[in-house]
Design an enzyme around this catalytic site. Structure first.
Site, PDB file in Angstrom:
ATOM      1  N   ASP A 381      30.841 -36.140 -36.699  1.00  0.00           N
ATOM      2  CA  ASP A 381      29.582 -36.796 -37.010  1.00  0.00           C
ATOM      3  C   ASP A 381      29.891 -38.210 -37.502  1.00  0.00           C
ATOM      4  OD1 ASP A 381      26.867 -37.014 -37.346  1.00  0.00           O
ATOM      5  OD2 ASP A 381      26.856 -36.110 -39.338  1.00  0.00           O
ATOM      6  N   ASP A 566      28.654 -31.406 -41.227  1.00  0.00           N
ATOM      7  CA  ASP A 566      28.247 -31.090 -42.602  1.00  0.00           C
ATOM      8  C   ASP A 566      27.665 -29.690 -42.745  1.00  0.00           C
ATOM      9  OD1 ASP A 566      25.720 -31.227 -41.555  1.00  0.00           O
ATOM     10  OD2 ASP A 566      25.233 -33.177 -42.428  1.00  0.00           O
ATOM     11  N   ASP A 570      24.537 -29.340 -38.117  1.00  0.00           N
ATOM     12  CA  ASP A 570      25.672 -29.118 -37.209  1.00  0.00           C
ATOM     13  C   ASP A 570      25.994 -27.641 -37.022  1.00  0.00           C
ATOM     14  OD1 ASP A 570      26.110 -31.885 -36.921  1.00  0.00           O
ATOM     15  OD2 ASP A 570      27.230 -31.935 -38.786  1.00  0.00           O
TER      16      ASP A 570
END
Length: 678
Positions: A381, A566, A570
């Site tokens: 990310d 996180d 996700d």
């Protein structure tokens, strides 16, 4: 080896002793303290047995030795408690292995020593009835010393292995002792010392310079530099001011501050870390199951080799055939003992998991650690991983008749009641610059625009400004500050790239990984960050479902994919990836969806995790190689293949020593992981 799967169910039956409730049981045996007592008794009794047995080889000693039949009885009496009491844990495991058809190292040890012991007892009691071919100068040879000395050697080997296993838990032990025993609680203006166990959520606690922080919380007053190395592996202390989170067990270095307890007891980050490491140490990697399967085939194969050895010596060997057959079969059983094979994987894994915990890489299950070593594509990310994850003021552009400080003061005054990330960034910048302001009146937040408030006698409005700076390489958020409807200035904010990101990406590339960014942010922002860091691929404006789809597409194309996120938006992608890695600090540490958790949410943790996985897997392969090569060479020698060529046979005692040395070499190799550079 499979022996460790019965670890907890039989501990109270080990030789009639019940270990303390907290005594660790490893590979089905009580811990080192219990085995050590048995070892000292075994050693004390075995030394005279070995001395009497070896003295037979020196004719000059016969003058002052007891008569051969008396010597035999002394050896038998001394060996019996060694075999039945000191070796009781091994006999118990031998019986379990037969009953549950789960062969392991103890199947071989006890079969070997039992054969030597019971043959010697039979020779002692009924030696005169044995065939003449078996009679030596002083009657039928006895092998009590083999049973006694081998049991003693295996005991010390197990003690050393148990201690190695305990040492690998040293990281957990150290973590457990990190939290202080006492906290300084402030109540009704008075400070009192209370046990940490009595601290409740919401309590105000003071931390003085040089003290450890007792529980997790948030600073409310004062500031200091806190050493968080035990959590993150980072040596540089982190500055903490009002509003910042602090974690129990970390070390306050310079200043004094007051913080409010938010998580206590089992909820603290430190408690989560300990729990994660303990869970990981109980999990098995696929390579461990491979070693278990090998042991399952290996033990019956060795028993077969011992039987073939016995039959061949009995039929075509020299006289006394039965003795040669028995001694060589026993030597095969002992030298082939697969304890080195059984240790190869668990000791490396447990040591590696402990090493990872010290460096901020928490392994939730060993399978994830193994799989990470094969990964070739890493999906990450952007926010909080590559970037700081919180916007910061990067520039203030005042209009004529306003200066930078005045614009910042007005904006901070208006935004101070707001919890919006941009508001927090502006207020934080003003505090850092030492700017003070009066509390605002008539505060109002207007969704989609910003906030308005009366500050310094004027109506101030703060809200998003249209457009972006031309030619900006880093997309910035523009915030307009107006006073009584007139523009006073523009504040530019950005989510800066972490200093650690660029070198970490370069190191991941050097390790042969393809680095792909998947983010929910807009294309322009994502592309700017990716270009700056030299990422291999970018996917912007991705939904949770789209992230999962990207993972599945890459895996379908034959890529070995790890996803670091996180754990909230996700979660679907984490579930689909071969290795799920949780990036984050604080509450994120207990994410259930991840196999690995990085205490500090940046790429350096990922680099450490890759180095750790490859180091551990390499170590396991070395151990398996050591174990297989050793057994491969040892069995033929023990079976007597060198006898026709060199007239050389392997004494069962020497086989026992060699077997223990192979285990110790495997343990020593695994313990090198404690110094693995991450």
């Amino acid at each position: 080896m499979h022996g460790h799967t019965h670890t907890h169910s039989h501990e109270s039956e080990m030789g009639g002793e019940t270990p303390a409730p907290d005594a660790p049981v490893y590979m089905g045996l009580p811990d080192a303290r219990y085995l050590l007592r048995r070892f000292w008794v075994a050693l004390t009794l075995s030394l005279p047995v070995a001395f009497l047995a070896m003295a037979e080889m020196f004719p000059s000693a016969h003058a002052w030795l007891p008569a051969p039949d008396v010597s035999g009885w002394i050896q038998g009496v001394l060996t019996t408690p060694v075999f039945f009491w000191a070796g009781a844990p091994f006999i118990r495991r031998w019986w379990i292995s037969l009953r549950e058809r789960d062969t392991n190292m103890f199947t071989l040890i006890v079969t070997g020593t039992g054969a030597a012991y019971f043959y010697s007892v039979a020779a002692l009691l009924f030696g005169d009835r044995f065939p003449a071919a078996l009679q030596g100068t002083h009657g039928v040879p006895l092998y009590f010393e083999a049973a006694a000395v081998i049991t003693t050697i295996v005991l010390i080997g197990q003690v050393l292995e148990q201690r190695a296993h305990a040492r690998t838990g040293a990281a957990i032990e150290a973590l457990m002792h990190l939290a202080p025993a006492v906290a300084h609680r402030i109540r009704d203006g008075r400070e009192e010392d209370v046990p940490v166990a009595d601290v409740a959520v919401g309590d105000a606690l003071r931390v003085r310079p040089g003290e450890k922080i007792p529980v997790d919380g948030r600073v409310v007053e004062g500031s200091s530099a806190v050493d968080e190395a035990m959590l993150t592996g980072e040596p540089m202390p982190v500055t903490k001011t009002a509003g910042d989170a602090v974690s129990g067990g970390t070390l306050n270095t310079t200043g004094s501050f007051v913080f409010r307890a938010e998580r206590v007891g089992r909820d603290t980050l430190l408690a989560h870390i300990i729990q994660l490491v303990e869970e990981a140490q109980e999990s098995e990697a696929p390579i461990q199951r491979l070693a278990d399967r090998v042991s399952n085939f290996f033990v019956p194969a060795v028993a077969g080799a011992a039987l073939v050895t016995f039959v061949l010596w009995l039929t075509i060997g020299p006289e006394p055939r039965f003795i040669h057959a028995l001694v060589n079969a026993v030597a095969v059983l002992i030298i082939a003992c697969p304890c080195a094979l059984g240790l190869a994987t668990p000791v490396s894994l447990v040591t590696g998991i402990g090493r990872g915990a010290q460096a901020g890489v928490l392994v939730r299950n060993a399978e994830a650690l193994e799989r990470l070593s094969y990964v070739d594509t890493l999906l990450i990310d952007k926010t909080g991983t590559l970037t700081e994850g919180k916007p910061q003021v990067v520039e203030i552009v005042p209009e004529p008749s306003f200066d930078v400080n005045r614009v910042l003061e007005l904006a901070a005054a208006a935004e101070s009641p707001s919890e919006h990330p941009l508001a927090r960034a502006i207020v934080g910048k003003a505090r850092a610059e030492g700017i003070e302001w009066e509390s605002p009146a008539d505060f109002a937040a207007e969704p989609g625009f910003g906030v308005t408030a009366r500050a310094g006698g004027s109506k101030v409005a703060v809200g998003r400004a249209a457009g972006s700076e031309p030619g900006d390489r880093e997309p910035r958020t523009r915030v307009a500050v107006s006073v009584e409807g007139r523009l006073a200035g523009t504040i530019l904010l950005a989510d800066p790239i972490k200093e650690s990101s660029a070198p970490a990406v370069a190191e991941l590339h050097r390790l042969g990984l393809k680095v792909v960014m998947v983010t929910g942010d807009e294309e322009r922002v994502a592309r700017a960050v990716a270009d700056k860091l030299g990422l291999d691929e970018v996917h912007a404006r991705t939904t949770p479902a789209r992230k999962q789809e990207i993972v599945r597409q890459l895996r379908a194309a034959g890529r070995r994919v790890a996803f670091a996120g996180d754990g909230i938006n996700d979660a679907p992608a984490l579930a689909a990836a071969e290795v799920a890695i949780a990036m984050g600090t604080g509450a994120d540490v207990a994410m259930a969806s991840a196999g690995l958790v990085l205490v500090k949410g940046d790429l350096r943790g990922l680099v450490r995790a890759v180095h750790l996985s490859r180091g551990v897997l390499g170590n396991i392969r070395q151990n398996l190689f050591l174990a297989f090569v050793y057994n491969g060479l040892g069995i033929p020698i023990a079976a007597g293949v060198l006898y026709p060529v060199a007239g050389w046979l392997l004494n069962p005692m020497l086989a026992g020593v060699a077997m223990s040395l192979s285990s110790i070499s495997v343990v020593s190799n695994a313990l090198r992981l404690r110094r693995l550079k991450l």
